[in-house]
Design a protein around this motif. Sequence first.
Motif, PDB file in Angstrom:
ATOM      1  N   UNK A 176       1.167  -2.471  -1.129  1.00  0.00           N
ATOM      2  CA  UNK A 176       0.635  -4.056  -0.794  1.00  0.00           C
ATOM      3  C   UNK A 176       0.860  -4.412   0.605  1.00  0.00           C
ATOM      4  N   UNK A 177       0.175  -5.133   1.332  1.00  0.00           N
ATOM      5  CA  UNK A 177       0.103  -5.428   2.599  1.00  0.00           C
ATOM      6  C   UNK A 177       1.221  -6.344   2.978  1.00  0.00           C
ATOM      7  N   UNK A 178       2.296  -5.648   3.593  1.00  0.00           N
ATOM      8  CA  UNK A 178       3.320  -6.521   4.078  1.00  0.00           C
ATOM      9  C   UNK A 178       4.052  -7.443   3.331  1.00  0.00           C
ATOM     10  N   UNK A 179       3.926  -8.875   3.478  1.00  0.00           N
ATOM     11  CA  UNK A 179       4.748  -9.954   3.264  1.00  0.00           C
ATOM     12  C   UNK A 179       4.720 -10.261   1.769  1.00  0.00           C
ATOM     13  N   UNK A 180       3.443  -9.894   0.876  1.00  0.00           N
ATOM     14  CA  UNK A 180       3.766 -10.070  -0.432  1.00  0.00           C
ATOM     15  C   UNK A 180       4.740  -9.185  -1.039  1.00  0.00           C
ATOM     16  N   UNK A 181       5.135  -8.116  -0.485  1.00  0.00           N
ATOM     17  CA  UNK A 181       6.326  -7.220  -1.203  1.00  0.00           C
ATOM     18  C   UNK A 181       7.575  -8.092  -1.289  1.00  0.00           C
ATOM     19  N   UNK A 182       7.715  -9.126  -0.443  1.00  0.00           N
ATOM     20  CA  UNK A 182       8.966  -9.809  -0.487  1.00  0.00           C
ATOM     21  C   UNK A 182       9.194 -10.214  -1.952  1.00  0.00           C
ATOM     22  N   UNK A 183       8.074 -10.874  -2.396  1.00  0.00           N
ATOM     23  CA  UNK A 183       8.015 -11.539  -3.610  1.00  0.00           C
ATOM     24  C   UNK A 183       8.189 -10.801  -4.797  1.00  0.00           C
ATOM     25  N   UNK A 189       9.641  -4.724  -8.204  1.00  0.00           N
ATOM     26  CA  UNK A 189       8.621  -3.735  -7.725  1.00  0.00           C
ATOM     27  C   UNK A 189       9.090  -3.199  -6.525  1.00  0.00           C
ATOM     28  N   UNK A 190       8.728  -2.040  -6.342  1.00  0.00           N
ATOM     29  CA  UNK A 190       9.061  -1.311  -4.989  1.00  0.00           C
ATOM     30  C   UNK A 190       7.999  -1.349  -4.091  1.00  0.00           C
ATOM     31  N   UNK A 191       7.871  -2.303  -3.255  1.00  0.00           N
ATOM     32  CA  UNK A 191       6.694  -2.394  -2.507  1.00  0.00           C
ATOM     33  C   UNK A 191       6.547  -1.234  -1.406  1.00  0.00           C
ATOM     34  N   UNK A 192       5.394  -0.869  -1.105  1.00  0.00           N
ATOM     35  CA  UNK A 192       4.954   0.145  -0.081  1.00  0.00           C
ATOM     36  C   UNK A 192       3.779  -0.049   0.871  1.00  0.00           C
ATOM     37  N   UNK A 193       4.153  -0.403   2.151  1.00  0.00           N
ATOM     38  CA  UNK A 193       3.258  -0.916   3.207  1.00  0.00           C
ATOM     39  C   UNK A 193       2.752   0.286   3.777  1.00  0.00           C
ATOM     40  N   UNK A 194       1.492   0.497   3.451  1.00  0.00           N
ATOM     41  CA  UNK A 194       0.657   1.770   3.635  1.00  0.00           C
ATOM     42  C   UNK A 194      -0.657   1.399   4.168  1.00  0.00           C
ATOM     43  N   UNK A 195      -1.073   2.042   5.362  1.00  0.00           N
ATOM     44  CA  UNK A 195      -2.182   1.434   5.812  1.00  0.00           C
ATOM     45  C   UNK A 195      -3.519   1.914   4.903  1.00  0.00           C
ATOM     46  N   UNK A 196      -4.652   1.135   5.000  1.00  0.00           N
ATOM     47  CA  UNK A 196      -5.690   1.269   4.236  1.00  0.00           C
ATOM     48  C   UNK A 196      -6.444   2.806   4.048  1.00  0.00           C
ATOM     49  N   UNK A 197      -6.192   3.620   5.238  1.00  0.00           N
ATOM     50  CA  UNK A 197      -6.683   4.841   5.094  1.00  0.00           C
ATOM     51  C   UNK A 197      -5.955   5.766   4.601  1.00  0.00           C
ATOM     52  N   UNK A 198      -4.735   5.545   4.034  1.00  0.00           N
ATOM     53  CA  UNK A 198      -3.909   6.498   3.661  1.00  0.00           C
ATOM     54  C   UNK A 198      -3.564   6.077   2.184  1.00  0.00           C
ATOM     55  N   UNK A 199      -4.124   5.093   1.605  1.00  0.00           N
ATOM     56  CA  UNK A 199      -3.655   4.557   0.099  1.00  0.00           C
ATOM     57  C   UNK A 199      -4.171   5.806  -0.758  1.00  0.00           C
ATOM     58  N   UNK A 200      -5.469   6.087  -0.747  1.00  0.00           N
ATOM     59  CA  UNK A 200      -6.016   6.914  -1.583  1.00  0.00           C
ATOM     60  C   UNK A 200      -5.198   8.081  -1.790  1.00  0.00           C
ATOM     61  N   UNK A 201      -4.897   8.863  -0.942  1.00  0.00           N
ATOM     62  CA  UNK A 201      -3.797  10.240  -0.929  1.00  0.00           C
ATOM     63  C   UNK A 201      -2.576   9.942  -1.709  1.00  0.00           C
ATOM     64  N   UNK A 210       0.796   2.368  -8.137  1.00  0.00           N
ATOM     65  CA  UNK A 210      -0.364   1.469  -8.122  1.00  0.00           C
ATOM     66  C   UNK A 210      -0.632   0.904  -6.645  1.00  0.00           C
ATOM     67  N   UNK A 211      -1.691   0.420  -6.511  1.00  0.00           N
ATOM     68  CA  UNK A 211      -2.061  -0.441  -5.057  1.00  0.00           C
ATOM     69  C   UNK A 211      -3.169  -1.312  -5.014  1.00  0.00           C
ATOM     70  N   UNK A 212      -3.078  -2.132  -4.186  1.00  0.00           N
ATOM     71  CA  UNK A 212      -3.988  -2.830  -3.813  1.00  0.00           C
ATOM     72  C   UNK A 212      -4.592  -2.973  -2.414  1.00  0.00           C
ATOM     73  N   UNK A 213      -5.907  -3.337  -2.406  1.00  0.00           N
ATOM     74  CA  UNK A 213      -6.604  -3.224  -1.105  1.00  0.00           C
ATOM     75  C   UNK A 213      -7.211  -4.760  -0.864  1.00  0.00           C
ATOM     76  N   UNK A 214      -8.494  -4.736  -1.372  1.00  0.00           N
ATOM     77  CA  UNK A 214      -9.262  -6.083  -1.105  1.00  0.00           C
ATOM     78  C   UNK A 214      -9.952  -6.350  -2.462  1.00  0.00           C
ATOM     79  N   UNK A 215     -11.046  -5.743  -2.815  1.00  0.00           N
ATOM     80  CA  UNK A 215     -11.840  -6.186  -3.885  1.00  0.00           C
ATOM     81  C   UNK A 215     -12.737  -5.069  -4.263  1.00  0.00           C
ATOM     82  N   UNK A 216     -13.683  -5.099  -5.041  1.00  0.00           N
ATOM     83  CA  UNK A 216     -14.524  -4.074  -5.572  1.00  0.00           C
ATOM     84  C   UNK A 216     -15.334  -3.367  -4.374  1.00  0.00           C
TER      85      UNK A 216
END
Length: 359
Positions: A176-183, A189-201, A210-216
Amino acid sequence: MDRRSIIKNAGIAGVLAAGVAPAVHAQAAVRWRLSSSFPKALDTIFGAAHIFSEKVKAMSGGKFEISVHAGGEITPPFGVVDAVQQGSVECAHTAPYYFFGKNEAFALGCAIPFGLNSRQMTAWMYEGNGLKLMREFYAKYSMINFPMGNTGAQMGGWYRKEIKTVKDLKGLKFRTGGFPGKVMEKLGVIPQNIPGGEIYTALEKGTIDAAEWVGPYDDQKLGFNKVAPFYYYPGWWEGGPQLDLYVNQKAYDALSPENKAILEAAASYAHVDMQAKYDGKNPNALKQLVGSGTKLRPFSNEILAAAFKAAEELYSELNDKNEDWKKIYADYSKFRADSNLWFRFTEAKFDSFMQSQKL
């Protein structure tokens, strides 16, 4: 006859003929570099920087040009604030909450769990105290910000397994992108702050669960549906995440008044254009994902309630230990309460009725 007498007594033709026309100082060309936190593959979120750059060039008649560089070309995706602060690049396009590690108050310029939606965020920035308060904060980092894009409410991400209860979240390695991981940490949950281009791998290899980015639209481009079958909604941590243009303060101060106005206008154009693209492209992408086998699921009320409680606990903790957060959040939360009251009687009722109709 001296020069001033010639200019006074002769017409412009005479002045030119005399070869003593007053000097005309053409505005010097300006060349900047913009470092993005996003990969080139995303024509929406990365593309906003190109839209901005094109508008700056057009409005300046080519005198003000900004080259756009994807994450990793000049600076790492999460290194753009340091680069702008130090003057290594003149500006950057990024999601402010990536930098919560520097100060949690960065997140208030982007999105916090159960925060403002996109329209409310824009209203807080331009009609509330948002822009004023965030600029006071960013001045500590030698930069000035301009709102430059919003994705609208996001999806809740891609999961290898179903997430039915809060217990299912415990131990989940989730990008997840940064700050939400604190919640999310409060939910196990064990949050992972990974750049968008590296998520798929990371998702494909099982480094994350699991991973979130933006939307469909973006998620389909990044191929997450190929490595995780369950797609949850809503992204309660990103009801209206704003992207920002960060500009080095000294570089900004050196601009002419005309170029400052061009910069602001171009950023505003890109701000509107980004959400228009997402709102226009997401519906068809979601249909395609579901049609290809994606299993669409809502988060349960149990999960949403637990997450809301955890978020409120975090904000209370930050009020006690972070003066920057406390000052900005006090204004943010009041604006949120007033805005939600208004939306409750207008947008929410209208939307819920329209979405229940068969059109």
